[in-house]
Enzyme design. Sequence first.
Site, PDB file in Angstrom:
ATOM      1  N   ARG A 121       0.732  -1.064   0.019  1.00 55.84           N
ATOM      2  CA  ARG A 121      -0.114   0.061  -0.031  1.00 55.84           C
ATOM      3  C   ARG A 121       0.947   1.204  -0.241  1.00 55.84           C
ATOM      4  O   ARG A 121       0.292   2.477   0.125  1.00 55.84           O
ATOM      5  CB  ARG A 121      -0.859  -0.089   1.276  1.00 55.84           C
ATOM      6  CG  ARG A 121      -2.103  -1.123   1.351  1.00 55.84           C
ATOM      7  CD  ARG A 121      -2.888  -0.986   2.549  1.00 55.84           C
ATOM      8  NE  ARG A 121      -3.681   0.290   2.270  1.00 55.84           N
ATOM      9  CZ  ARG A 121      -4.727   0.181   2.022  1.00 55.84           C
ATOM     10  NH1 ARG A 121      -5.567  -0.646   1.138  1.00 55.84           N
ATOM     11  NH2 ARG A 121      -5.508   1.414   1.862  1.00 55.84           N
ATOM     12  N   GLY A 173      -4.790   9.233   3.613  1.00 53.56           N
ATOM     13  CA  GLY A 173      -5.758   9.956   2.999  1.00 53.56           C
ATOM     14  C   GLY A 173      -4.991  11.435   2.783  1.00 53.56           C
ATOM     15  O   GLY A 173      -3.910  11.535   2.840  1.00 53.56           O
ATOM     16  N   GLU A 221       4.902  -0.081 -15.594  1.00 53.74           N
ATOM     17  CA  GLU A 221       4.804  -0.232 -13.947  1.00 53.74           C
ATOM     18  C   GLU A 221       5.979  -1.221 -13.634  1.00 53.74           C
ATOM     19  O   GLU A 221       6.352  -0.953 -12.406  1.00 53.74           O
ATOM     20  CB  GLU A 221       3.539  -0.125 -13.266  1.00 53.74           C
ATOM     21  CG  GLU A 221       2.781  -1.634 -13.622  1.00 53.74           C
ATOM     22  CD  GLU A 221       1.367  -1.369 -13.011  1.00 53.74           C
ATOM     23  OE1 GLU A 221       0.989  -0.747 -12.036  1.00 53.74           O
ATOM     24  OE2 GLU A 221       0.402  -2.700 -13.393  1.00 53.74           O
TER      25      GLU A 221
HETATM   26  C1  AGP Z   1      -2.658  -1.898 -12.199  1.00 50.76           C
HETATM   27  O1  AGP Z   1      -1.610  -2.781 -12.592  1.00 50.76           O
HETATM   28  C2  AGP Z   1      -2.401  -0.830 -11.483  1.00 50.76           C
HETATM   29  N1  AGP Z   1      -1.444  -0.939 -10.381  1.00 50.76           N
HETATM   30  C3  AGP Z   1      -3.539   0.166 -11.344  1.00 50.76           C
HETATM   31  O2  AGP Z   1      -3.850   0.695 -12.618  1.00 50.76           O
HETATM   32  C4  AGP Z   1      -4.957  -0.406 -10.894  1.00 50.76           C
HETATM   33  O3  AGP Z   1      -5.360  -1.403 -11.775  1.00 50.76           O
HETATM   34  C5  AGP Z   1      -5.802   0.759 -10.297  1.00 50.76           C
HETATM   35  O4  AGP Z   1      -5.174   1.553  -9.447  1.00 50.76           O
HETATM   36  C6  AGP Z   1      -7.030   0.329  -9.997  1.00 50.76           C
HETATM   37  O5  AGP Z   1      -7.138  -0.257  -8.808  1.00 50.76           O
HETATM   38  P1  AGP Z   1      -8.448  -0.990  -8.429  1.00 50.76           P
HETATM   39  O6  AGP Z   1      -8.748  -2.109  -9.502  1.00 50.76           O
HETATM   40  O7  AGP Z   1      -8.145  -1.649  -7.043  1.00 50.76           O
HETATM   41  O8  AGP Z   1      -9.515  -0.294  -8.238  1.00 50.76           O
END
Ligand code: AGP
Length: 585
Positions: free
Chosen positions: A27, A97, A471
């Site tokens: 995270r 946040g 990424e």
């Molecule tokens: C995916 O490889 C990425 N790390 C990122 O784009 C991710 O898909 C996006 O942040 C959405 O996350 P979520 O599916 O948990 O909403």
Amino acid sequence: MCGIIGYVGHREAAPILFASLQKLEYRGYDSYGFATLHQRKIWIRKNKGKISEAGFEKLPGTIGIGHTRWATHGNVEKTNAHPHVDCEKHVAIVHNGIIENFEILKKRLKKDGHKFRSQTDSEIIAHLIENNIGAGVEEAVRRAMLVLGGRSAVVVISRDFDGIIAARTGSPLIVGVGENEYYIASDIPAFLNRTNKVMYLDDGQMVIIEKNKAPVFKDIKSNDIIKKRIITIDWDAEQIEKGKYKHYMIKEIMEQKETIIRALNQDSRAIKKVANEIDKAFGVFLTGCGTAGKVCLTGEYIFSNIANKHVNYVTSSEFPNYKNFLTKKTLLIAVSQSGETADVLEAVKVAKEKGVKVISITNVKGSTLDRMSDYTFLINAGPEKAVASTKATTAQLAILYLLAYSLAKNIDHGKRLLLETASKINDMLNPRYEEHIKKIAKRLHRKKDIFIIGRGFNYPMALESAIKIQEVSYIHAQGFAGGELKHGPIALIEKNTPCIVLTKGEDDHDIISNAMEVKARGGLVIGVGPKRYGVFDLWIKTPSVGVLSPIVNIIPIQLLAYHLGLFRGCEIDTPRNLAKSVTVK
Ligand code: AGP
């Protein structure tokens, strides 16, 4: 974005916090810190970088909090790492946040004489609590939360209170219930090896966890007590370990041998009911971010081709701009692996304000998205820990296909096709296949750019391929609709510039023409698909599955991204600047 953990119990808190925080590192991982409470004194350790053991074991006490940071306000410095304290060290807080009104609040607090040690917005929470500490720490936390703008999750320890106080106004917080001990975390994996019993904190609520007492949940505004149920989570702790794999990413790629089948494990009546809602709706939107957004864009093609239904994809951060098109007859399908992405939740909030029905597709039961939706399809992929999404992507696609086939009154046929595809993926994901992709990765890993093109169903997957490569390997990668290349981007093709071409094995003439255009300019053409066309310099074979080709074509690209990242010595599971759940706007 930022991982939070808290512990109240009868064991030494520091080792528990340390182990839990490691599990939350996906995270955020630029800095970390812990605070414990012992003999009415707060003990703190923090550091820059990824979690290491330095100093954590020296913290005494059976109550404590921890934090792993993804910087928003303030550089990556030890002083900006959490926990933060007030002037007199009455409290230590961790926060996830963004406090939107932090500048005004900070100015006011400074005027009142508060001294700040960090550049973060989070530190103001400690000083806000200090301002009201005379009213008791619980009330002081409540008053602080009332003035915070934006979305937050806050966990507090105080030298005047034998426990933890936590509050949520947007960012996730979950209480883990053990034997006379409690955890509080931003995500379940933090404590899943110790308990699978949880209590959810909803927006606008706080929880007071006093040692040797049951937690008390309250509404922040009214201060009324709220009753909560204990929910049992059916994930097990082993699922969140790497097992025989070196990285979560490769484990999760390989799990796609089973996860597509698991995604199909849906209540057929619910699929039919939602398909019927899609049919009846006046305006259907799909929304998501990043990879989930690319799944949604594929959804436009899926519904159009299979069910002759027009649905619109809008990336979640832009969705509020579409609010004038929303009515009670609109349907929104929100896709999110975590169910905690702030932009997605904001889109859903905007939709709900307009009376829109919300269907969600998520991996996390009890996530905020799940709880905000009128109906949720759980993709059943098991915890996804690598920042790069892989198994969730194909599982989300499988559900969109199911819905489209149901809408086309052909659900059994759709299920059969998906099951056949799953079995072909099982055959495809063998060591020889991975070895072949590894060789291609070796050839490409020093390239500065990689382009990916696709048409129709494979256009969104070209965009998703670019995300994966960017990424995990940090190579500049860009996806295009095959037909768009000649309108500008083809100027970037030089001798040996790699261009990956996603194909279906049928109706490929147009994309092959685009591949020829690249080749004519000296580009290195890498074909992905069931047929080896003459234009391909290199070829990655995928099974022939017709309209389901996005599901099979993205998997070798996930493998390619993984091996590019390995060759380039990248942090595969925790790429720089990123975090798994993006809980800020
Ligand atoms: C995916 O490889 C990425 N790390 C990122 O784009 C991710 O898909 C996006 O942040 C959405 O996350 P979520 O599916 O948990 O909403």
